[in-house]
Write a protein that holds these residues in place. Sequence first.
Motif, PDB file in Angstrom:
ATOM      1  N   GLN A   1      10.968  -7.452  -3.006  1.00 25.32           N
ATOM      2  CA  GLN A   1      11.637  -6.760  -2.699  1.00 25.32           C
ATOM      3  C   GLN A   1      10.557  -5.288  -2.157  1.00 25.32           C
ATOM      4  O   GLN A   1      10.060  -4.857  -2.150  1.00 25.32           O
ATOM      5  N   GLY A   2      11.558  -4.501  -1.203  1.00 30.35           N
ATOM      6  CA  GLY A   2      11.147  -3.713  -0.158  1.00 30.35           C
ATOM      7  C   GLY A   2      12.033  -2.263  -0.553  1.00 30.35           C
ATOM      8  O   GLY A   2      12.199  -2.113  -1.405  1.00 30.35           O
ATOM      9  N   MET A   3      11.050  -1.635   1.003  1.00 29.92           N
ATOM     10  CA  MET A   3      11.519   0.042   0.560  1.00 29.92           C
ATOM     11  C   MET A   3      12.369   0.258   2.017  1.00 29.92           C
ATOM     12  O   MET A   3      12.801  -0.439   2.547  1.00 29.92           O
TER      13      MET A   3
ATOM     14  N   HIS B   1       0.366  -1.177  -0.165  1.00 24.57           N
ATOM     15  CA  HIS B   1      -0.047   0.175  -0.042  1.00 24.57           C
ATOM     16  C   HIS B   1       0.517   1.022  -0.110  1.00 24.57           C
ATOM     17  O   HIS B   1       0.640   2.429  -0.067  1.00 24.57           O
ATOM     18  N   ILE B   2       2.044   1.234   0.350  1.00 24.32           N
ATOM     19  CA  ILE B   2       3.241   2.380   0.164  1.00 24.32           C
ATOM     20  C   ILE B   2       3.734   3.034  -1.060  1.00 24.32           C
ATOM     21  O   ILE B   2       4.215   1.828  -1.806  1.00 24.32           O
ATOM     22  N   VAL B   3       3.901   3.249  -1.848  1.00 20.46           N
ATOM     23  CA  VAL B   3       3.787   4.141  -3.002  1.00 20.46           C
ATOM     24  C   VAL B   3       4.783   5.189  -2.616  1.00 20.46           C
ATOM     25  O   VAL B   3       5.520   5.893  -3.691  1.00 20.46           O
ATOM     26  N   GLY B   4       5.504   5.599  -2.152  1.00 19.53           N
ATOM     27  CA  GLY B   4       6.235   6.683  -1.428  1.00 19.53           C
ATOM     28  C   GLY B   4       6.647   7.025  -0.664  1.00 19.53           C
ATOM     29  O   GLY B   4       5.453   6.920   0.233  1.00 19.53           O
ATOM     30  N   GLY B   5       7.959   7.851  -0.525  1.00 21.70           N
ATOM     31  CA  GLY B   5       7.866   8.881   0.815  1.00 21.70           C
ATOM     32  C   GLY B   5       9.621   8.888   0.752  1.00 21.70           C
ATOM     33  O   GLY B   5      10.261   9.025   0.308  1.00 21.70           O
ATOM     34  N   GLU B   6       9.502   9.539   2.352  1.00 27.35           N
ATOM     35  CA  GLU B   6      10.498  10.071   2.541  1.00 27.35           C
ATOM     36  C   GLU B   6      10.674  10.758   4.023  1.00 27.35           C
ATOM     37  O   GLU B   6      10.102  10.623   5.012  1.00 27.35           O
ATOM     38  N   ILE B   7      12.420  10.168   4.436  1.00 26.42           N
ATOM     39  CA  ILE B   7      12.514  11.035   5.797  1.00 26.42           C
ATOM     40  C   ILE B   7      13.092  12.561   6.228  1.00 26.42           C
ATOM     41  O   ILE B   7      13.618  12.977   5.008  1.00 26.42           O
ATOM     42  N   GLU B   8      11.825  13.577   6.907  1.00 27.29           N
ATOM     43  CA  GLU B   8      12.377  14.629   7.252  1.00 27.29           C
ATOM     44  C   GLU B   8      13.398  14.655   8.264  1.00 27.29           C
ATOM     45  O   GLU B   8      12.878  14.448   9.888  1.00 27.29           O
TER      46      GLU B   8
ATOM     47  N   LEU C   1       3.916   0.531 -14.308  1.00 27.85           N
ATOM     48  CA  LEU C   1       3.889   1.630 -13.120  1.00 27.85           C
ATOM     49  C   LEU C   1       5.158   1.166 -12.751  1.00 27.85           C
ATOM     50  O   LEU C   1       6.328   0.111 -12.415  1.00 27.85           O
ATOM     51  N   TYR C   2       5.848   2.774 -12.633  1.00 26.85           N
ATOM     52  CA  TYR C   2       7.138   2.821 -12.498  1.00 26.85           C
ATOM     53  C   TYR C   2       7.484   3.215 -11.084  1.00 26.85           C
ATOM     54  O   TYR C   2       7.209   4.183 -10.358  1.00 26.85           O
ATOM     55  N   VAL C   3       8.775   2.361 -10.731  1.00 26.50           N
ATOM     56  CA  VAL C   3       8.816   3.321  -9.273  1.00 26.50           C
ATOM     57  C   VAL C   3      10.768   4.196 -10.208  1.00 26.50           C
ATOM     58  O   VAL C   3      11.282   3.583 -10.481  1.00 26.50           O
ATOM     59  N   PHE C   4      10.898   5.195  -8.838  1.00 23.83           N
ATOM     60  CA  PHE C   4      12.065   5.844  -9.409  1.00 23.83           C
ATOM     61  C   PHE C   4      12.292   6.421  -7.564  1.00 23.83           C
ATOM     62  O   PHE C   4      11.099   6.475  -6.234  1.00 23.83           O
ATOM     63  N   SER C   5      13.475   6.846  -6.932  1.00 21.83           N
ATOM     64  CA  SER C   5      13.797   7.870  -6.484  1.00 21.83           C
ATOM     65  C   SER C   5      14.751   8.697  -7.211  1.00 21.83           C
ATOM     66  O   SER C   5      15.286   9.531  -7.692  1.00 21.83           O
ATOM     67  N   VAL C   6      14.080   9.941  -6.281  1.00 26.21           N
ATOM     68  CA  VAL C   6      15.241  11.698  -5.826  1.00 26.21           C
ATOM     69  C   VAL C   6      15.931  11.729  -5.405  1.00 26.21           C
ATOM     70  O   VAL C   6      16.066  11.523  -3.860  1.00 26.21           O
TER      71      VAL C   6
ATOM     72  N   ARG D   1      16.028  11.003   0.100  1.00 23.26           N
ATOM     73  CA  ARG D   1      15.856  10.514  -1.062  1.00 23.26           C
ATOM     74  C   ARG D   1      14.231  10.558  -1.053  1.00 23.26           C
ATOM     75  O   ARG D   1      13.809  10.407   0.221  1.00 23.26           O
ATOM     76  N   ARG D   2      13.464  10.370  -1.933  1.00 19.73           N
ATOM     77  CA  ARG D   2      12.377  10.413  -1.942  1.00 19.73           C
ATOM     78  C   ARG D   2      11.624   9.503  -2.780  1.00 19.73           C
ATOM     79  O   ARG D   2      12.059   9.094  -4.197  1.00 19.73           O
ATOM     80  N   ASP D   3      11.206   8.076  -2.456  1.00 22.86           N
ATOM     81  CA  ASP D   3      10.881   7.253  -3.627  1.00 22.86           C
ATOM     82  C   ASP D   3       9.332   7.724  -3.986  1.00 22.86           C
ATOM     83  O   ASP D   3       8.208   8.137  -3.408  1.00 22.86           O
ATOM     84  N   PHE D   4       9.049   6.849  -5.009  1.00 19.85           N
ATOM     85  CA  PHE D   4       7.410   7.843  -5.541  1.00 19.85           C
ATOM     86  C   PHE D   4       7.264   6.567  -6.540  1.00 19.85           C
ATOM     87  O   PHE D   4       8.433   6.415  -7.136  1.00 19.85           O
ATOM     88  N   GLN D   5       6.355   6.784  -7.322  1.00 20.92           N
ATOM     89  CA  GLN D   5       5.983   5.661  -7.982  1.00 20.92           C
ATOM     90  C   GLN D   5       4.883   6.590  -9.162  1.00 20.92           C
ATOM     91  O   GLN D   5       4.358   7.243  -8.730  1.00 20.92           O
ATOM     92  N   MET D   6       4.908   6.216 -10.841  1.00 19.03           N
ATOM     93  CA  MET D   6       4.216   7.249 -11.216  1.00 19.03           C
ATOM     94  C   MET D   6       3.636   5.852 -11.838  1.00 19.03           C
ATOM     95  O   MET D   6       4.036   4.881 -12.905  1.00 19.03           O
TER      96      MET D   6
END
Length: 857
Positions: free
Chosen positions: A144-146, A22-29, A259-264, A279-284
């Motif tokens: 594969q995880g995150m 259910h998690i499609v992306g995110g980051e730590i601040e 559905l593509y996953v990438f990281s910025v 890093r921010r993980d996200f899916q497009m």
Amino acid sequence: MKKLILVLLISLLTQLKALAFHIVGGEIELVHIDGYQYYLNLVQYFDNAQTDNPGPDLSVQVYLFRNSDHSLIRTEILNLSSEQAVKYTNPECAIGSLKTSQVFYTAEITLEPSIFNEPEGYYAVWERCCRNTSITNITNPGGQGMAYVLDFPPVIKNGEQFINSSPQLFPPLSDYACVNQTYYTDFAGTDVDGDSIAYSLQLPFNSSSQVALPIPQPKPFVELIYANGSNINNIIPGNPSLGITSAGFLTVNPSTTGLYVFSVLVEEYRDQEKIGELRRDFQMLVIDGCDPPTPPKAEVRLPGETEFYNEIDIINYSASEEKCFEYLVVDKAGENVTLKAEGVNFDADVSEVFEFTSGPINDSGDTLRVEVCISDCPYIQNEPYIIDLIASDNACPLPQRDTVRMTINVEPPPNTKPYYLSPDANTIQVRSEAEGQVVALDELLIGIDDDPFDSLRFFFYAEDYDPTNYGMSLDTILDIYGRKEVKFSWNTDCKAFPFGGKNTFDLGIVLEDYDTCAFDSGDTLFFELEVILPPNNDPKVSGPAPDYSRQIKTNLLFDVFASDEDNDPIELTGLGNLFDFSNVGIDFADVQGNGNIESPFAWDLSCDNLGINKTTNYTLYFIADDDDYCNETNADTLAVQVEVVVPSNTKPDFQIEEFYSLSVNEAFELEVLATDGDNTDLLTLDLLSPNAAPASEGFSFEGNTGVGAVSSILTWTPECSLLGENRTPETYPIDFLVFDDNCPNTELRTLTVNFQIEELVVDYDIFTPPNAFSPNGDGHNDTYTLSNLTEEFYNLPPDNCDDQFQSIVIFDRAGGKVFQSSDREFVWTGDGSDTGTYYFHIEYLNTDYKGVITLVR
């Protein structure tokens, strides 16, 4: 440290809830609050279209590591704070398969300067498994995880506090991309510290294992395994493929659905030095079947011109000219066009340049025509300004847009700068005044403006202080168009103003006019001022020695004294160099009084208070400040060096073998022993986890504690079910743990002992049961039994997995049954039976024994 080890062990052995499809992306601040207090935030983007996981977790656990040696510092629990829907750029473009919410976890934490001070910095990690099974560009996405990672700098650099918040990234849009259509978004965030940010595409990190919530591991991290020709240069195939500028503008023209996953990667720089990254993980999501877009076409035509404006030209306007022109937008009939103006090389709001900000293209497809009028006052002084006029339509999935960039030079209305008629503004005015006076400095300040209708104003200019707080004032004597006269007065009375903390002042008095465009245009008169304060003797601090050395887990005690010859009010305070007294267990009260004061100092040098793992030096400062009637503060400081010695710690070790062989149905006993060379440490011995014990009813082991040495008895009577197929031997590894309490460097040892379970080999042929007994009460052979006899061959053969004792039956000569038992520990007393010969029948599952027993009385 002991608590930390137990937390780690519990985390290792706890099975947690659902996988993270259910998690499609995110980051730590990390966001600075005050002092050494920070918010640690974890942001998740949650797929609300899925149904496998009804909602986000109530909390997450983030692990903090040190960059220098990648050791774990501690963990932090972040609680769920909020959840809100992530919007589409155009809500009318929404599709049911794409619904995203932003889930926000947070905790307020302290980054202690005594811990977070290493130049290499630190990093925070959170892991989760696994990813959406429908992701296109990685292999085995469900396996594969995150891993979310934030690198952050120390809170102390070059001996001073270093304050930093990580970049705050914008909430991504719930937009999707369409095949053969350009997708774009501004992925850039903001930095409250004004640091520079650089963006780049990266492959996302994988989790360290496939359990739902793995225990995060330190660097290096493993990247996802990409599939179908995807790589860092082809994360989303297209022309162009997915890319991002260093300023954070993300674009792609995708050629394939999926559905593509990438990281910025977001790198943070201060003074050209990299200080952190996240890093921010996200899916497009890329879909097909979207209507081909027709982007708007925007042009500008100046009055009297037949050709459209060329963006390389500079438009020059005089002060008296009308500054309006025509903005034309062509788009598909029925499209609603939104107009926006943005400054490029300035920050002012320019939304008023449009007569209206949105309107439809009518069904005939006519051009939308808008009058644009810019201000008579330029947005920048003395140079052209650049403005973007942007037209956006309401196409799906993203608005199509066109921009006309204009460079404009506007001549402001004429204005003559005002000036000082008196005194001479080219000369710095230097004044020293004794404390306790109210004085008018020099003659009147006279300002002149040759524009006859401009009003004038005087105001103070000072850095780091407010002149009115130090008795300075400007009183108006004359105020007419083109001329203003003021008197500069100064009250130097200590009873009215606190000159003790500051008695010299660099001051400017600015003369400015109220011109049409409110530009800075004026003259400044500069002063160097001083208040001469009465004399004041310095206080003195005494009491503690300059140096101390103490072992950890001891105490440091002394008294601190302060005195003042003038009998002024004095204050005695204590502080640590780069640490707070309260954070390390120091008990010292700041005190105030007149002339002579004292305060006791007590430091409990416990492991919990200090949190150190090696010998460490601390600098303590004791400061006496006096306060005379002018509030002038003189101070004396006494520095005390304290060395806290952390002795070495010997690891405990096991004193048992690593392999033992056991037979089924036979009792096995082992003293599990561990010792410690320090001899005084309290040792704790246990299984590494509850799951370390085998699934056997015959197994027993209890944890134990002991000083210098610890042991506990393991007993095990293995069952046949523990053998392998066809009764083959089977090996069972059991993990043991022993750890000491020698803070701060608690040591532990684990040992895996392999127990091989084998079938019991029984020689049934050696069994020779006794053939007589005499129940006459003389204490010798009074009963007949086949267990616990001195000669092994008299005893019943033991049970193994193929053959087990069933029963014994004893008959008289006539075939009558006189005794029967299914208990291998049976006892026949012969009661009621006469002297004579009897017959026995012993049954095993596969073996029988028959024989004669003589009963003699």
